[in-house]
Design a protein around this motif. Sequence first.
Motif, PDB file in Angstrom:
ATOM      1  N   THR A  31       0.823  -1.210   0.000  1.00 44.01           N
ATOM      2  CA  THR A  31       0.000   0.000   0.000  1.00 44.01           C
ATOM      3  C   THR A  31       0.856   1.258   0.000  1.00 44.01           C
ATOM      4  OG1 THR A  31      -1.791  -1.124   1.179  1.00 44.01           O
ATOM      5  CG2 THR A  31      -1.802   1.276   1.217  1.00 44.01           C
ATOM      6  N   SER A 184      -7.493   1.843  -0.345  1.00 42.27           N
ATOM      7  CA  SER A 184      -6.659   1.380  -1.451  1.00 42.27           C
ATOM      8  C   SER A 184      -5.584   2.434  -1.693  1.00 42.27           C
ATOM      9  CB  SER A 184      -7.502   1.212  -2.718  1.00 42.27           C
ATOM     10  OG  SER A 184      -7.946   2.485  -3.174  1.00 42.27           O
ATOM     11  N   PHE A 185      -4.565   2.095  -2.479  1.00 42.20           N
ATOM     12  CA  PHE A 185      -3.510   3.082  -2.748  1.00 42.20           C
ATOM     13  C   PHE A 185      -4.085   4.304  -3.470  1.00 42.20           C
ATOM     14  CE2 PHE A 185      -3.357   0.462  -6.628  1.00 42.20           C
ATOM     15  CZ  PHE A 185      -3.344   1.433  -7.626  1.00 42.20           C
TER      16      PHE A 185
END
Length: 264
Positions: A31, A184-185
């Motif tokens: 991540t 999420s990234f």
Amino acid sequence: MNQRFSTFFKSFCIVAGLIFCSVDLFAWGATGHETTCAIAERHLTRKAKRHISKALDGKSIVYWATWMDNASHTPEFAYTSTWHYANIDENETFETAAVEPKGDVLRAVEDQIALLKSGKLTKDEEALALKMLVHFVGDMHCPMHMGHKSDKGGNRWQLQFFNQGKNLHSIWDSGVIDNAHKWSFDEWASQLDRVSRKEMAEIVKGTPRDWGKETYLIAGQIYASTPVGSKLSYDYVNEWAPVAEQQLLRAGLRLAYILNDIYR
């Protein structure tokens, strides 16, 4: 039957060995590295994007963000095993620390920049230098990758994290980030990348060595506030998540700055 078991056991030991010997290398976890690259992509010039896409056969830098963590465990790239960190002992300073003869993260970043700027690389060599650069810029902003040599960057600094035995390195690789937000990234990049142009200009000032020293000083603060045996929980995450977020943003913006300068 015994022979089959023996073969299985040997295979298991090899895999387990790779897992346990890898702790010195990982930084931020997937991540964190992907967030760094996602932030960088948002600030690339059209020219830089075009060159990078061509070199990486259309794949993004996010795609390659964690590649080096696996590659460094293969025979082909074993020479890069020390390039993920620059550990400095307590009795040393950033300026006086002994040089790692096999290379460290700061030299790795500087060397990849020089190679990419040389204009002498083949397409494959350029792709490799890019894959290394995008990962190592992330590594050099992870505090425990500028941690103490004596405890292997916090790997021997034992603590309790949410009532589980952990080391300081693993907590800073992913523990703080993963417990701060379940994003999420892409979501991380969107939430962190909100500074003004003036703030951005301040963040990208300096050199990789300046940025490495900045991370080293943060590592010192973390050691001082996290004694061995500490029992950490939500209070620790709340205290240090802003620092982890700051480092991810810095890494992303600085990576974009480096790439734009290379492909200007």
